[in-house]
Design an enzyme around this catalytic site. Structure first.
Site, PDB file in Angstrom:
ATOM      1  N   GLY A   1     -19.589   1.537   4.697  1.00 21.72           N
ATOM      2  CA  GLY A   1     -19.591   0.064   4.188  1.00 21.72           C
ATOM      3  C   GLY A   1     -19.866  -0.231   2.942  1.00 21.72           C
TER       4      GLY A   1
ATOM      5  N   GLY B   1     -15.424   6.368   3.283  1.00 24.48           N
ATOM      6  CA  GLY B   1     -13.862   6.642   3.256  1.00 24.48           C
ATOM      7  C   GLY B   1     -13.330   6.052   1.954  1.00 24.48           C
TER       8      GLY B   1
ATOM      9  N   ARG C   1      -2.398  -3.308   3.764  1.00 19.99           N
ATOM     10  CA  ARG C   1      -3.696  -3.906   3.501  1.00 19.99           C
ATOM     11  C   ARG C   1      -3.531  -5.536   3.278  1.00 19.99           C
ATOM     12  NH1 ARG C   1      -7.173  -2.472   0.320  1.00 19.99           N
ATOM     13  NH2 ARG C   1      -8.981  -3.024   1.628  1.00 19.99           N
TER      14      ARG C   1
ATOM     15  N   CYS D   1      12.126  -7.031   6.629  1.00 23.64           N
ATOM     16  CA  CYS D   1      12.452  -8.257   7.436  1.00 23.64           C
ATOM     17  C   CYS D   1      11.266  -8.833   8.141  1.00 23.64           C
ATOM     18  CB  CYS D   1      13.679  -7.979   7.973  1.00 23.64           C
ATOM     19  SG  CYS D   1      14.863  -8.052   6.921  1.00 23.64           S
ATOM     20  N   GLU D   2      10.339  -9.455   7.552  1.00 22.95           N
ATOM     21  CA  GLU D   2       8.927 -10.085   8.081  1.00 22.95           C
ATOM     22  C   GLU D   2       8.237 -10.443   6.885  1.00 22.95           C
ATOM     23  OE1 GLU D   2       6.621 -10.673   9.890  1.00 22.95           O
ATOM     24  OE2 GLU D   2       7.348 -10.275  11.860  1.00 22.95           O
TER      25      GLU D   2
HETATM   26  C1  PLP Z   1     -13.227   3.891   9.306  1.00 23.66           C
HETATM   27  C2  PLP Z   1     -14.623   4.433   9.350  1.00 23.66           C
HETATM   28  C3  PLP Z   1     -15.676   4.904   8.510  1.00 23.66           C
HETATM   29  C4  PLP Z   1     -15.066   4.965   6.825  1.00 23.66           C
HETATM   30  O1  PLP Z   1     -15.250   3.447   6.520  1.00 23.66           O
HETATM   31  P1  PLP Z   1     -14.838   2.832   5.189  1.00 23.66           P
HETATM   32  O2  PLP Z   1     -14.926   1.646   4.807  1.00 23.66           O
HETATM   33  O3  PLP Z   1     -13.503   3.468   4.633  1.00 23.66           O
HETATM   34  O4  PLP Z   1     -16.092   3.715   4.059  1.00 23.66           O
HETATM   35  C5  PLP Z   1     -16.786   5.602   8.538  1.00 23.66           C
HETATM   36  N1  PLP Z   1     -17.194   5.786  10.006  1.00 23.66           N
HETATM   37  C6  PLP Z   1     -16.258   5.619  11.003  1.00 23.66           C
HETATM   38  C7  PLP Z   1     -16.812   5.776  12.178  1.00 23.66           C
HETATM   39  C8  PLP Z   1     -15.110   4.921  10.717  1.00 23.66           C
HETATM   40  O5  PLP Z   1     -14.395   4.424  11.708  1.00 23.66           O
END
Ligand code: PLP
Length: 410
Positions: free
Chosen positions: A227, A270, A307, A337-338
């Site tokens: 998060g 992530g 994104r 083409c969108e």
């Molecule tokens: C996508 C995901 C994350 C990573 O989220 P980020 O916003 O990229 O940090 C972590 N845990 C789970 C289970 C996810 O599906």
């Protein structure tokens, strides 16, 4: 990437235009030094000693990136059996991989059990199946605390209508199944959304999860998900990870005292680890002036970076070739083409055909969400590691795009 002496430079003075010449465009470039900075920052933010980062590899799943995070000491968060295989291929030990799928079937879970990775269950029917098929395999349970968190609806996964996790309101039902079937629950997990800014939301989530944890006597770890929001523009707001880390560490340590045992505290960022490390470079194919708008058209589109269209996300966009030209206002669009708009009314140094345009924050959910839409090959990927640019994925060819097709004789 910084502007120095009127030229854009990557880490170690590497010239992005040279990379584009050497490897061609469109091109994804990842800077290992920035990934490492982010990894160190989040590790330092948590003072709790039994702390483990699980890199959520769906953000950027190139094997070399996975190997790099392993080298830094990270474990791995995987959302599919494919990602589990990727993690094992990159050299992660099975016990350092947490498998957190959503709506995966029993067969896929069986493969994960055979691989020996940590298993996370996020639905009551699967919990009921578990006793029948894998009774002795310990599990983690994904709880949905129903926090309305996350940057927008598409990436907010904790709210009441979300398909993720088992509702905290169904906890009594969960406990009955666990008891009746004698399941060994060794972990609890939550992941509420992708762009949480408010420190209190993290704390509130932890509070709900730790309250539930008191009902499970065999726990070894608690995973608080991700998060962490990163900045997308100068002076953009971002999650205060130091404050989150400090408060959660204290809170968790206190919980463990009451629980009677020091559990492992896990998080699974992530985007935080890789977003700022990545750039997408693509050439301008045409500048089209209509009566009202100037369009910069690129040799890339939402087939490579979705994104902005999918989440409405902001990416800083610069003219890498001519950074000093007088800025003009452009709509930046792709060649798909969108409707394929990267940015509206954006100030960019005047662009002419052939200029290399650079996107910031392209490390997370860039290449991993790319497709072959419009029969266009995906870009190459390059990683800057120890002062050198390494090609870590070849550019696709037309043959790659049609691989697997079987033509019926007619
Ligand atoms: C996508 C995901 C994350 C990573 O989220 P980020 O916003 O990229 O940090 C972590 N845990 C789970 C289970 C996810 O599906």
């Amino acid at each position: 990437m910084e502007l120095k002496n009127n030229k854009y430079q990557l880490t170690d003075g590497i010239d992005p235009l040279e990379l584009c010449k050497e490897f061609g465009t469109p091109l994804y470039v990842y800077d290992a030094a920035i990934m490492e900075r982010q990894y160190q920052r989040i590790t330092a933010a948590y003072s709790y000693p039994k702390f483990k980062v699980h890199y959520a590899c769906k953000a950027l799943s190139n094997l070399s990136v996975l190997r790099f995070f392993k080298k830094l000491g990270s474990a791995l968060d995987c959302v599919s059996i494919g990602e589990v295989k990727l993690g094992l291929r990159a050299g992660y030990a099975p016990e350092d991989i947490l498998y957190t799928p959503n709506f995966a079937g029993l067969e896929e879970y069986g493969e994960a059990v055979a691989a020996g990775v940590k298993i996370n269950i996020d639905a009551i029917p699967m919990l009921e199946n578990w006793g029948l098929h894998f009774k002795n395999v310990p599990i983690c349970i994904r709880i949905n605390p129903h926090l309305m968190a996350g940057g927008n609806e598409k990436i907010s996964v904790g709210h009441i209508d979300s398909k993720f996790g088992i509702s905290i309101h169904q906890l009594p039902h969960v406990l009955r199944i666990v008891e009746n079937q004698g399941l060994n629950v060794i972990g609890l997990h939550m992941h509420t959304g992708s762009d949480i800014l408010d420190v209190d939301v993290f704390l509130r989530g932890a509070e709900i999860l730790l309250e539930a944890a008191r009902k499970f006597p065999n726990l070894q770890y608690i995973d608080l998900g991700s998060g962490y929001k990163v900045p997308y523009k100068p002076d953009d707001i971002e999650t205060d990870v130091e404050e989150v880390g400090e408060k959660l560490s204290l809170f968790f340590a206190e919980f463990c005292k009451e629980y009677g045992r020091e559990l492992t505290l896990m998080i699974e960022p992530g985007k935080f680890l890789v977003s700022e490390a990545g750039y997408l470079f693509a050439k301008c194919t045409l500048v089209k002036q209509t009566t009202s708008t100037a369009f910069v058209g690129l040799e890339t589109g939402f087939n490579h970076l979705i994104r902005p269209m999918f989440y409405g996300s902001y990416h800083k966009i610069v003219n890498v070739t001519e950074p000093t030209f007088k800025p003009r206002i452009y709509n930046v669009v792709g060649n798909i083409c969108e409707t394929d708009t990267f940015a509206v009314d954006r100030r960019i140094a005047e662009v002419v055909e052939g200029d290399v345009i650079g996107f910031y924050n392209a490390g997370a959910y860039g290449y991993t969400m790319a497709s072959n839409f419009n029969c266009r090959p995906r870009p190459a990927e390059v990683m800057i590691y120890k002062g050198k640019a390494h090609l870590i994925r070849k550019r696709e060819t037309f043959e790659d795009v049609i691989r697997g097709q079987i033509e019926v004789e007619m």
